[in-house]
Every structure is written in structure tokens, then in C-alpha cells.
Motif scaffolding. Structure first.
Motif, mmCIF file in Angstrom:
data_model
loop_
_atom_site.group_PDB
_atom_site.id
_atom_site.type_symbol
_atom_site.label_atom_id
_atom_site.label_comp_id
_atom_site.label_asym_id
_atom_site.label_seq_id
_atom_site.Cartn_x
_atom_site.Cartn_y
_atom_site.Cartn_z
ATOM 1 N N ASP A 389 29.121 11.285 4.816
ATOM 2 C CA ASP A 389 28.703 11.181 6.212
ATOM 3 C C ASP A 389 29.417 10.041 6.913
ATOM 4 O O ASP A 389 29.681 8.983 6.328
ATOM 5 C CB ASP A 389 27.184 10.962 6.306
ATOM 6 C CG ASP A 389 26.404 12.175 5.838
ATOM 7 O OD1 ASP A 389 26.936 13.293 5.930
ATOM 8 O OD2 ASP A 389 25.254 12.002 5.367
ATOM 9 N N ILE A 390 29.699 10.274 8.190
ATOM 10 C CA ILE A 390 30.213 9.221 9.075
ATOM 11 C C ILE A 390 29.040 8.766 9.937
ATOM 12 O O ILE A 390 28.500 9.538 10.724
ATOM 13 C CB ILE A 390 31.367 9.723 9.955
ATOM 14 C CG1 ILE A 390 32.513 10.241 9.091
ATOM 15 C CG2 ILE A 390 31.868 8.612 10.870
ATOM 16 C CD1 ILE A 390 33.658 10.838 9.889
ATOM 17 N N PRO A 399 29.144 -2.106 17.975
ATOM 18 C CA PRO A 399 29.018 -0.832 17.243
ATOM 19 C C PRO A 399 30.076 -0.697 16.160
ATOM 20 O O PRO A 399 31.215 -1.156 16.312
ATOM 21 C CB PRO A 399 29.206 0.214 18.347
ATOM 22 C CG PRO A 399 29.985 -0.476 19.408
ATOM 23 C CD PRO A 399 29.582 -1.914 19.366
ATOM 24 N N ILE A 400 29.694 -0.046 15.066
ATOM 25 C CA ILE A 400 30.593 0.165 13.934
ATOM 26 C C ILE A 400 30.417 1.577 13.413
ATOM 27 O O ILE A 400 29.423 2.258 13.688
ATOM 28 C CB ILE A 400 30.315 -0.835 12.794
ATOM 29 C CG1 ILE A 400 28.854 -0.710 12.319
ATOM 30 C CG2 ILE A 400 30.643 -2.256 13.204
ATOM 31 C CD1 ILE A 400 28.535 -1.513 11.086
ATOM 32 N N ASP A 406 33.522 1.859 3.623
ATOM 33 C CA ASP A 406 34.372 1.291 4.667
ATOM 34 C C ASP A 406 33.558 1.060 5.932
ATOM 35 O O ASP A 406 32.681 1.850 6.286
ATOM 36 C CB ASP A 406 35.544 2.221 4.983
ATOM 37 C CG ASP A 406 36.423 2.442 3.768
ATOM 38 O OD1 ASP A 406 36.455 1.547 2.906
ATOM 39 O OD2 ASP A 406 37.066 3.503 3.684
ATOM 40 N N VAL A 407 33.868 -0.020 6.635
ATOM 41 C CA VAL A 407 33.254 -0.361 7.920
ATOM 42 C C VAL A 407 34.370 -0.468 8.950
ATOM 43 O O VAL A 407 35.289 -1.283 8.797
ATOM 44 C CB VAL A 407 32.459 -1.676 7.832
ATOM 45 C CG1 VAL A 407 31.868 -2.025 9.181
ATOM 46 C CG2 VAL A 407 31.354 -1.553 6.789
ATOM 47 N N PRO A 431 42.833 3.511 9.787
ATOM 48 C CA PRO A 431 43.038 2.368 8.878
ATOM 49 C C PRO A 431 43.556 2.776 7.515
ATOM 50 O O PRO A 431 44.346 2.065 6.906
ATOM 51 C CB PRO A 431 41.639 1.738 8.785
ATOM 52 C CG PRO A 431 40.900 2.245 9.960
ATOM 53 C CD PRO A 431 41.446 3.585 10.268
ATOM 54 N N LYS A 432 43.145 3.956 7.044
ATOM 55 C CA LYS A 432 43.609 4.395 5.727
ATOM 56 C C LYS A 432 45.089 4.731 5.754
ATOM 57 O O LYS A 432 45.835 4.423 4.824
ATOM 58 C CB LYS A 432 42.786 5.606 5.270
ATOM 59 C CG LYS A 432 41.336 5.269 4.990
ATOM 60 C CD LYS A 432 40.634 6.425 4.339
ATOM 61 C CE LYS A 432 39.203 6.033 3.945
ATOM 62 N NZ LYS A 432 38.502 7.110 3.258
ATOM 63 N N GLU A 433 45.534 5.375 6.837
ATOM 64 C CA GLU A 433 46.952 5.691 6.948
ATOM 65 C C GLU A 433 47.785 4.421 7.045
ATOM 66 O O GLU A 433 48.864 4.313 6.465
ATOM 67 C CB GLU A 433 47.191 6.577 8.170
ATOM 68 C CG GLU A 433 46.630 7.987 8.010
ATOM 69 C CD GLU A 433 46.879 8.828 9.246
ATOM 70 O OE1 GLU A 433 47.317 8.237 10.265
ATOM 71 O OE2 GLU A 433 46.657 10.045 9.190
#
Length: 518
Positions: A389-390, A399-400, A406-407, A431-433
């Protein structure tokens, strides 16, 4: 009698004499004055007092005192004690606040594991725990640091000498005394020869040898890992009584017995026994006691209420969000839907709170953000991405988004109320890329450096010398060229000055010749 009446018995015998007394004389009691006298145990060590003791004993150096204390805490030999924290034998006693662990002013108390280690070392390796031995070792290490002694000789003597560590380990014969190594010998346990205190892989535990007419039954009782010796001394009889009969009653819905036990993290309630679940993958349901709850005040009704957590209270008005009350590691709270949380007040009873009070606490919590409906837009589950879930949440600094562990911070120019699934996935993947691109670029740099290093290794020695000589030659050339340039500049300046002087002189002579010619 006169001396007693005048209460002169407080004076010294040098100034007053007792009357003539004979055996079996009757004395008249005038007054009894009780005098209280209390003994107190020595104060526990703090960081400052422990450092002072180590310094006076010659153990350690100023650069190692902090490391010594951190090692004692990190290996669970000691822990910091806060007098405001509940006992480990009550509910929530095993939850230690981070500020408590970092406070250097709080006293240090030894755990039960420390007593076992101290008993083992003092009996098998007495010189290793001797202060004089440690002080002498510190002095020799100082000599090694100054260069007066050689470290290899000292290490070989320490480990492989006649009285070295290897010889002591062989002489101790540790393989045949595995249980004695784990035994904790405390003074108050001498009054109970039927009780043994041991330390195992999962913490301390008691062995109670209950002898009967036919057989001898040994009952094992786990203890909290943070339990101190003085707490065990005061509660030993209560622990054994509860361990002998842990059953509180039977659950009317399931028909399973409700047990009150003590484990590694403190007292807890268990529904059913292991034999009631033939499938090894299913375990009995367990629930910890509430923070500060004493074991003696827990009955069957209280245990069933604790087992019912998280408990559903009802729907929030105008929505389909269910209100639930539960107990977490940081205290009791109310869950509204899937992502809205509201803490209970100090006067609220977790086991007795109702729907009306829960709605009041939720409204009070989200009044600043415009109510529950606005809070739902900034605290919700956006969707599922690759099996996880996101979640969109409102944190302390804005807000995050949470995805797995991961945050991701939401950009300031983006309104969190209007974040849809596609935008959330984009923020999570970016961010992952970026991290993947960085990780791909790093091996190339490493390969370049490796190729350069390999080329340097392949080059013969002659090339290195020629390179060095070429560098020196080039340096000389640069010096020579800079010198030539400097001389050229200087000559130009001198030539300019000479020409200026010559022009001035010619002009003056021309002026002088004009009137003569006329």
C-alpha cells in the motif's frame, strides 16, 4: 532510682555513677524512648560516580570511560533506572523510553545476566576481574604506546604464556559445567533451596523443584529480561504462586482457559494452551497487560476485556469509517478508518470507553485541520503498488508518502488533497530510479580507477623513471620560460623609460636652438 527519674542516663559514665545494684533487684520503669535506626543500601552508580571509581582504581583512561559504559549497556549487563517508570512485573514495564536510555544522570542497575557473568568470571578467571590486574595491564599498554615495550611480546604472553588465557581456559574445563555457568547466585535465594535462578538464551528464568511423595516436579517460569534483583526479591512468592496456578477462568465464547503468565517482556494474558492447537502453525492468542497494571488486580473479566482489543465501537457519523480502540507501544489510541489516529487522555479508561467519547476525541484531534473529512483527504491509503500500500499521512513537518519502509516527502507546490494514484506512484518511483542511476554510475568510476591502477602496475620501472625525469625537465623548462618572459618584460620597461628621457632631452635642446637661429 534518682538517676532514672532525672533522665541522667544520657550522660557519660565518667560524670555519673550507677547506684548500688544487686542481683534480682526490682527496677521501676519510668519511660521508654524508642530510637529508630535504618540502614540504607549503597547508592547505585551513575556515569559520573562510576568514572570516578574507575579513575581511583586505575582502570581505564579518559578516552575509554565512555566506551566502557556503552559496552556495559550494549551487552545488557546494566540498564538505566527511572524511578517514575513502572516495574517490569507490571504492564508496560518492559517498554523503555529512549530519553531514559540516553540520560547519563540516571543510575545504572545491574541485570540478572550481569550477576551470572560476574559469578562465572570470579570463579573461573579471578585474575581477569581483579582491579589490580586491570590497572597493571593499563600501565603496560601505556608503555607500549610510548614505545618502551613491544606489543607482540605482551600479547603472546597474555594469550600463550604459562598463566595466559589459553592455559586458564584449558584448566577451567568449561564443557562439563554448562548449567553452573548460567546460574545466578543471589543471597535471598539461600532461603529457598527449592528455587534456582538461571539465565538462558531468551532471558532469565526460575526452576521450582516441587517435591511430592511420589515424584519431583520441576516447573519453569520465565522472567522479564529487564527484571532487577531487588524486584525479584520482593515479588518472588507472588511469581511462584501465579506460576503454580496461572489459570484465571474459562472464556465463555471459545471454551478455552485464560492464563496469566510472565514472559520475557513482562506479564501477559494467553487464551488457551499449546495442546489446544494441534496445528503447529497456529499459536495461542496473547495480549500484554496495560501500562502500570498490577498482576494482582487482574481477574477473568479484566483479562477478557484485554483480549478483546482492538475493540470496535461503531461508525463515525456520516461516514463508513469504523472507530476502534486499541493499545499500542506508546499508549492507548482510537483508530478511525484505516489511517486516522487519536490518543486517549490520561483520565480515559481504555477498557470502558464508549462511542460518544471516542467521537469527541477524534473531533478534538482533527479540529485544527478542518474536521475529520479534511483529515481523511490527507491521511488515506491511495492504492496498492506491487503488492504494498501507498499511504498518505500528515507528519510533523508536512505531508509524506509511505511505501514499504520508504518515506517520501510531498513537494511543497503539490496539494496533498489532490494526489491521485498515478501521481503517488510517480513520487514513489522517482527516488528509486535516482538511486538506481547512482548505483549504476558508481561501478563505472570504480572500473576506471581499477583500469588506471592496473595500467600503473603493468608499466615497467624504466617508464616510471622517464616520467619522473620528464616531469622534472618540463618543470625546468617552465621555470626557464617564465624567467625569459620576466626579462623580456623588464627590458621593455627599461627601453620605454630610455626613449621617454631621450625625447624630453631632444625637445629641450630644440627649444634652446630656435632663438639662436633667428
Amino acid at each position: 532510682q534518682e538517676i532514672v527519674d532525672q533522665r541522667k542516663f544520657h550522660l557519660s559514665f565518667d560524670t555519673q555513677t550507677l547506684p548500688d545494684l544487686k542481683e534480682k533487684d526490682e527496677l521501676k520503669l519510668v519511660q521508654i524512648e524508642p530510637v529508630g535506626h535504618k540502614t540504607q543500601p549503597p547508592a547505585r552508580f551513575t556515569d559520573a560516580s562510576l568514572v570516578k571509581t574507575l579513575e581511583s582504581s586505575g582502570v581505564g583512561r579518559p578516552s575509554t570511560y565512555a566506551t566502557i559504559i556503552e559496552t556495559l549497556i550494549g551487552r545488557d549487563y546494566v540498564r538505566r533506572v527511572s524511578y517514575s517508570a513502572p516495574s517490569t512485573l507490571t504492564g508496560g514495564g518492559s517498554v523503555v523510553d529512549g530519553r531514559t536510555m540516553r540520560s547519563t544522570r540516571l543510575p545504572l542497575a545491574p541485570r540478572l545476566t550481569a550477576f551470572a557473568v560476574d559469578h562465572f568470571l570470579s570463579t573461573k578467571f579471578p585474575n581477569l576481574v581483579d582491579r589490580e590486574f586491570t590497572a597493571r595491564m593499563e600501565e603496560r599498554l601505556d608503555l607500549i604506546a610510548s614505545g618502551s615495550e613491544k606489543r607482540v611480546e605482551y600479547l603472546s604472553e597474555y594469550y600463550l604464556g604459562e598463566t595466559g588465557l589459553q592455559a586458564q581456559v584449558e584448566q577451567a574445563d568449561l564443557e562439563n559445567e554448562s548449567e553452573d555457568v548460567r546460574r545466578v547466585n543471589l543471597p535471598f535465594l539461600k532461603r529457598r533451596p527449592d528455587v534456582e535462578l538461571l539465565v538462558g538464551m531468551y532471558g532469565p528464568y526460575l526452576l521450582w523443584h516441587k517435591a511430592s511423595a511420589e515424584t519431583e516436579d520441576v516447573q519453569k517460569t520465565s522472567l522479564p529480561k529487564d527484571l532487577l534483583a531487588d524486584e525479584l526479591q520482593n515479588k518472588l512468592d507472588d511469581i511462584l504462586t501465579k506460576a503454580n496456578d496461572p489459570a484465571l477462568g474459562v472464556d465463555p465464547e471459545t471454551g478455552l482457559v485464560v492464563l496469566l503468565k510472565t514472559g520475557r517482556y513482562g506479564p501477559y494474558i494467553q487464551l488457551g494452551e499449546e495442546k489446544d492447537f494441534p496445528d503447529p502453525s497456529t499459536k495461542p492468542r496473547c495480549a500484554s497487560l496495560l501500562r502500570g497494571m498490577d498482576v494482582s488486580g487482574v481477574d477473568l473479566s479484566t483479562a477478557l476485556k484485554i483480549l478483546s482489543l482492538p475493540r470496535e465501537l461503531g461508525l463515525y457519523p456520516g461516514t463508513q469509517m469504523m472507530l476502534k480502540v486499541s493499545n499500542g507501544p506508546f499508549g492507548p489510541y482510537i483508530l478511525c478508518g484505516d489511517s486516522l489516529y487519536a490518543n486517549l487522555k490520561q483520565d480515559d479508561d481504555l477498557l470502558e470507553i464508549g462511542l460518544d467519547r471516542a467521537i469527541e476525541l477524534v473531533d478534538e484531534k482533527f479540529e485544527k485541520v478542518g474536521g475529520v473529512h479534511n483529515a481523511m483527504l490527507t491521511n488515506r491509503i491511495i492504492g496498492e503498488y506491487r503488492g504494498h500500500d501507498i499511504k498518505l499521512q500528515t507528519a510533523k513537518f508536512g505531508p509524506i508518502l509511505k511505501y514499504k519502509k520508504d518515506v517520501i516527502r510531498v513537494p511543497a507546490d503539490l496539494d496533498p488533497k489532490f494526489i491521485d494514484y498515478e501521481k503517488a506512484v510517480e513520487l514513489v518511483v522517482k527516488p528509486k530510479e535516482a538511486s538506481k542511476s547512482k548505483s549504476k554510475s558508481k561501478p563505472k568510476a570504480e572500473s576506471k580507477s581499477k583500469s588506471v591502477s592496473t595500467n600503473k602496475e603493468v608499466e615497467p620501472e624504466g617508464t616510471k623513471v622517464t616520467k619522473v625525469t620528464n616531469k622534472r625537465a618540463s618543470a625546468k623548462k617552465t621555470v626557464e620560460s617564465t624567467g625569459v618572459k620576466a626579462t623580456k618584460k623588464a627590458t621593455k620597461k627599461v627601453a620605454k623609460k630610455v626613449t621617454k628621457k631621450a625625447t624630453k632631452k631632444t625637445a629641450e635642446t630644440a627649444k634652446e636652438l630656435k632663438p639662436a637661429s633667428s
